[in-house]
Design a protein around this motif. Structure first.
Motif, PDB file in Angstrom:
ATOM      1  N   ASP A  13      -2.701  -4.657   7.968  1.00  0.00           N
ATOM      2  CA  ASP A  13      -3.923  -5.443   8.064  1.00  0.00           C
ATOM      3  C   ASP A  13      -3.527  -6.769   8.708  1.00  0.00           C
ATOM      4  N   CYS A  63     -12.085  -6.354   8.247  1.00  0.00           N
ATOM      5  CA  CYS A  63     -11.899  -6.606   6.816  1.00  0.00           C
ATOM      6  C   CYS A  63     -12.248  -8.062   6.516  1.00  0.00           C
ATOM      7  N   GLU A  92     -14.179  -3.050   5.322  1.00  0.00           N
ATOM      8  CA  GLU A  92     -13.297  -3.219   4.172  1.00  0.00           C
ATOM      9  C   GLU A  92     -13.519  -4.618   3.600  1.00  0.00           C
ATOM     10  N   ASP A  94     -11.798  -7.365   0.752  1.00  0.00           N
ATOM     11  CA  ASP A  94     -10.703  -7.739  -0.148  1.00  0.00           C
ATOM     12  C   ASP A  94     -11.209  -8.845  -1.071  1.00  0.00           C
ATOM     13  N   SER A 125     -14.829   0.036   1.986  1.00  0.00           N
ATOM     14  CA  SER A 125     -13.748   0.134   0.999  1.00  0.00           C
ATOM     15  C   SER A 125     -13.542  -1.211   0.321  1.00  0.00           C
ATOM     16  N   LYS A 127     -10.829  -3.567  -1.830  1.00  0.00           N
ATOM     17  CA  LYS A 127      -9.483  -3.870  -2.310  1.00  0.00           C
ATOM     18  C   LYS A 127      -9.574  -5.033  -3.285  1.00  0.00           C
ATOM     19  N   CYS A 144      -4.788  -3.426 -12.565  1.00  0.00           N
ATOM     20  CA  CYS A 144      -4.842  -2.172 -11.802  1.00  0.00           C
ATOM     21  C   CYS A 144      -5.763  -1.158 -12.469  1.00  0.00           C
ATOM     22  N   HIS A 153     -11.034   0.873  -4.330  1.00  0.00           N
ATOM     23  CA  HIS A 153     -10.242   1.836  -3.564  1.00  0.00           C
ATOM     24  C   HIS A 153      -8.761   1.452  -3.478  1.00  0.00           C
ATOM     25  N   TYR A 154      -8.470   0.151  -3.565  1.00  0.00           N
ATOM     26  CA  TYR A 154      -7.108  -0.364  -3.473  1.00  0.00           C
ATOM     27  C   TYR A 154      -6.912  -1.471  -4.500  1.00  0.00           C
ATOM     28  N   LYS A 156      -4.290  -4.930  -4.624  1.00  0.00           N
ATOM     29  CA  LYS A 156      -3.541  -5.745  -3.674  1.00  0.00           C
ATOM     30  C   LYS A 156      -2.803  -6.829  -4.434  1.00  0.00           C
ATOM     31  N   LYS A 185      -1.976  -2.408  -1.569  1.00  0.00           N
ATOM     32  CA  LYS A 185      -1.749  -3.319  -0.452  1.00  0.00           C
ATOM     33  C   LYS A 185      -0.779  -4.416  -0.861  1.00  0.00           C
ATOM     34  N   ARG A 206      -0.719  -0.166   2.439  1.00  0.00           N
ATOM     35  CA  ARG A 206      -1.138  -1.167   3.420  1.00  0.00           C
ATOM     36  C   ARG A 206      -0.221  -2.382   3.296  1.00  0.00           C
TER      37      ARG A 206
END
Length: 218
Positions: A13, A63, A92, A94, A125, A127, A144, A153-154, A156, A185, A206
């Protein structure tokens, strides 16, 4: 480009979040991402529409960061940022987790915060940035787990604006907690190819970095 470097490029990214970032710099990052086959270009919300326009027709995702960099925005503001960014072309998002709430043990607030941003993302998505440098291992695991349950989805590691950054130990811990169920990520202080590859080996899917071109040796 070797297979190993191609695989690394496809995980990057390409990130420019400095407050002084100019339109020309943002455009340059987009062009680099297109040239090298990066996964996404990650920017502050103000730049999302310009990035999405420049990346139109490519596989490189736009993103946007949300609740950045402190995670202390109200949920309504985070969700609104996400909704606007998606409308502007972000694929995306974050978001920064509610760090204080996580440390206080208010897991219901953290879960609701993530779930409402996830809803605002629609098909984009999500994150979730844990800011691992501020957490002990137990809090990293809970972050988490909450993110997974809330539909992200993620997960980081870091914003790059607080103490600490991505470490192999943290990626391994996150992978052991949610690996396979979510993407992971690694972001914050990833400045060399060796560091990036070590993070991938530990489980990162990522890599968030402003040094993407340098990591490939170009």
């Amino acid at each position: 480009m070797s297979h190993a470097l191609y695989d690394l490029a496809a995980r990057i990214d390409h990130t420019l979040l400095k407050p002084q970032a100019s339109r020309d710099q943002i455009a340059g990052y987009c062009d680099q991402a297109l040239a090298h086959g990066f996964a996404a270009v990650c920017v502050n919300p103000r730049h999302v529409r310009a990035v999405a326009d420049r990346l139109t027709g490519s596989h490189v995702a736009t993103c946007a960061v949300v609740g950045f960099p402190l995670g202390a925005h109200t949920t309504e503001i985070k969700a609104g940022e996400a909704r606007r960014a998606v409308a502007d072309g972000a694929r995306e998002i974050d978001m920064v987790i509610a760090i204080g709430a996580l440390l206080e043990g208010d897991e219901a607030y953290v879960a609701d915060d993530i779930a409402r941003v996830r809803q605002a993302c629609g098909s984009a998505s999500l994150k979730v940035i844990l800011e691992t440098g501020l957490l002990d291992d137990a809090a990293k695991r809970r972050g988490c787990e909450i993110a997974r349950a809330a539909g992200a989805h993620y997960v980081k590691t870091s914003t790059g604006f607080a103490d600490g950054g991505a470490t192999v130990a943290d990626i391994a811990l996150m992978h052991a907690t949610v690996g396979g169920a979510m993407g992971i990520k690694a972001s914050g202080g990833v400045r060399t190819r060796e560091a990036a590859l070590a993070l991938v080996e530990a489980g990162a899917t990522r890599i968030g970095t402003s040094n993407g071109v340098a990591l490939l040796g170009d």
